[in-house]
Design an enzyme around this catalytic site. Structure first.
Site, PDB file in Angstrom:
ATOM      1  N   HIS A   1     -38.294 -36.979  19.624  1.00  0.00           N
ATOM      2  CA  HIS A   1     -38.144 -38.424  19.375  1.00  0.00           C
ATOM      3  C   HIS A   1     -39.517 -39.088  19.339  1.00  0.00           C
ATOM      4  CE1 HIS A   1     -33.730 -38.936  19.743  1.00  0.00           C
ATOM      5  NE2 HIS A   1     -33.822 -37.847  20.488  1.00  0.00           N
TER       6      HIS A   1
ATOM      7  N   GLU B   1     -40.378 -41.840  18.178  1.00  0.00           N
ATOM      8  CA  GLU B   1     -40.327 -43.302  18.351  1.00  0.00           C
ATOM      9  C   GLU B   1     -40.667 -43.731  19.777  1.00  0.00           C
ATOM     10  OE1 GLU B   1     -35.929 -41.972  18.847  1.00  0.00           O
ATOM     11  OE2 GLU B   1     -37.751 -41.331  17.811  1.00  0.00           O
TER      12      GLU B   1
ATOM     13  N   CYS C   1     -34.316 -35.725  15.505  1.00  0.00           N
ATOM     14  CA  CYS C   1     -33.417 -35.024  16.419  1.00  0.00           C
ATOM     15  C   CYS C   1     -32.143 -34.576  15.688  1.00  0.00           C
ATOM     16  CB  CYS C   1     -33.103 -35.908  17.628  1.00  0.00           C
ATOM     17  SG  CYS C   1     -32.362 -35.007  19.008  1.00  0.00           S
TER      18      CYS C   1
END
Length: 537
Positions: A509, A511, A379
């Site tokens: 993102h 994750e 990001c």
């Protein structure tokens, strides 16, 4: 009939209510049940989206764009089931709805009060969207006795009174502090916590006791006697070296079977093969790889909770321990970076907002690029990577991001060009943010495409700025590959430097979608590159 399980906490905060709820959900799921986990937070913010990461920790984004507590990340990672906006509520959101309804006259002129109006909204949240589930697990944020939490405790008391024990179970998590000089676990704080819970009309059915050492049978019997809970339903929760050992520890303590017994449900065998595989991989992880996280919110590691977990997932995949090295980006300079990043095998720049610490972050990105160290920018990390490349590789010395409101060549620009700086206020900050899951098209034969093994993906986003496409050609002339785009090709999603060992930046993102039993492909490839770099050096 759906069964409701309420998880509350006492004595101190941060005991692991979220992990307990997530673990129980996974264990019930492993027995074939359909489970939903929800978080009820007593704070007055409508959601954590505008809260300082140092204050709250990570903002976890769901597929449908809800900005939620990091505990929802635990729920997703443990169960593999995507959370949504119906899985999280705060006091702020409750009062926002209540006051709006009051202004619209929906209360027909009656006096609006905490009981029944606030508690009714809480009950509606808990009792809604239950179709298709066997269990609804609700974690109540904070600890018993917190003034902010009283309406939530009152609401679940009323639900328990209505549903009775056939369909409602209260689990209370407490701490048994170990006093070294006395060489014993102290039970008194747990007694007071249970007493406080009973004072508001809730009697816990299962008591989960957190401790740093094993709890003896004598201590369990004493807790049972003093807290008026059968010893069978006093469950030890001993500290574990890794959070992915927690579910099996609870299973070994019989927590899942005790829940089923309480509800008079037949106890079925558990399918825990993938979790035993995780444990075996953790035990076999003897080698380690050092990853530097260039952090602007370094004071609270929970600000990067999902990033930490995603790195661990990739480590589990390769049977490697991830040795995290936290670097305060504000303190990085050209003079000290060699010392700060000595013996590092990979550099990761996570998401963030604001100008603070960007100078040091850009220095770290340059260090990774010029020394051919595996780099992963997420990001804001990708955005700063494009600025570093523009300044130091392409020669656009005044390259900036529009976010900082400074003169210069805007490599990073607003997504919504019609939104002027003066209009970005707390009131409309959500409207300027690109939130939730969006499709992304990948370019064939790129690092990203090879990692995903697909040309069409979906990833979660939380940003309001993007790469300025006017500079795409000049970047490509200097070897940068744009390997991922939004479906309308307006937003650059992924950049790569294929001539380097591994240099990737993503606007989304990744994750948030990584699981311990299904590590995210980009984190897998990043750690693979770091392992190879480690072996070469």
């Amino acid at each position: 009939m759906v069964h409701f399980i309420f998880v509350t906490g006492g004595v101190v905060s941060s005991l692991g209510k979220g992990l307990t709820a997530a673990s129980l959900a996974m264990l019930l799921q492993a027995k074939g049940f359909r489970v939903s986990v929800r978080k009820l937070d007593p704070y007055l913010n409508i959601d954590p989206g505008t809260m300082n990461p140092h204050e709250h920790g990570e903002v976890y984004v769901t597929d449908d764009g809800a900005e939620t507590d990091l505990d929802l990340g635990h729920y997703e990672r443990f169960t593999g089931v995507s959370a949504c906006k119906f899985d999280s509520i705060t006091t702020g959101a409750i009062y926002s709805k209540l006051l709006k309804d009051e202004r619209l006259g929906n209360y027909a002129g009656v006096t609006v009060q905490v009981i029944p109006h606030v508690t009714n909204i809480i009950k509606d949240f808990i009792l809604s969207n239950t179709k298709g589930f066997d269990f609804i697990i609700c974690e109540i944020g904070g600890t018993v006795g917190d003034i902010e939490g009283l309406p939530f405790f009152e609401a679940i008391r009323q639900i328990g009174n209505k549903l009775k024990s056939e369909n409602c179970l209260f689990i209370h998590l407490t701490l048994l502090p170990y006093v070294k000089t006395a060489r014993e676990l102290k039970i008194k704080p747990t007694q007071h916590s249970v007493k406080a819970l009973r004072a508001i009309g809730i009697s816990p059915n299962i008591l989960v006791c957190r401790a740093e050492r094993n709890i003896s049978k004598g201590e369990i019997d004493k807790i049972s006697l003093l807290c008026n809970i059968e010893s069978e339903y006093v469950v030890p929760a001993i500290d574990q070296k890794n959070i992915y050992l927690v579910p099996i520890a609870y299973h070994n303590s019989g927590l899942d079977n005790k829940v089923l017994k309480f509800f008079n449900i037949n106890i079925m065998p558990s399918k825990l093969d993938k979790w035993h595989d995780i444990i075996n991989r953790l035990k076999d992880s003897n080698s380690k790889v050092r990853i530097a996280i260039i952090a602007k919110y370094h004071k609270l590691k929970d600000a990067y909770k999902s990033v930490i977990e995603a790195l661990d997932h990739a480590g589990i995949y390769y049977k490697y321990k991830i040795d995290l090295v936290w670097i305060n980006a504000e303190n990085l300079t050209e003079e000290n970076i060699n010392k700060k990043l000595l013996d590092i095998d990979g550099i990761l720049v996570p998401g963030g907002f604001g100008e603070r610490a960007t100078k040091g972050t850009i220095i770290a990105i340059k260090y990774a690029r010029t020394n051919n160290i595996p780099f992963f920018g997420i990001c804001f990390g990708m955005q700063l990577a494009t600025i570093e490349i523009a300044q130091n590789l392409i020669g656009i010395k005044d390259a900036v991001t529009e976010e900082f409101k400074v003169d210069g060549t805007k490599i990073i620009e607003k997504i919504n060009k019609n939104c002027e700086d003066s209009k970005i206020t707390i009131e409309n900050v959500k409207k300027t943010m690109r939130l939730g899951s969006y499709p992304c098209s990948l370019v064939a034969s790129t690092i990203a495409a090879n990692a995903y093994k697909s040309l069409e993906i979906n990833e979660r986003h939380r940003h309001r700025y993007k790469f300025n496409n006017e500079f795409q050609n000049i970047f490509e002339k200097h070897g940068i590959v744009f390997s991922g785009f939004s479906k309308d090709e307006e937003i650059v999603e992924i950049i790569e430097l294929p001539l380097l060992r591994w240099f990737v930046g993503v606007q989304f993102h990744p994750e948030f979608k990584s699981k311990p039993f299904e590590a995210h492909p980009l984190f897998i490839q990043f750690i693979k590159a770091a392992i190879e770099y480690n072996k070469c050096n």
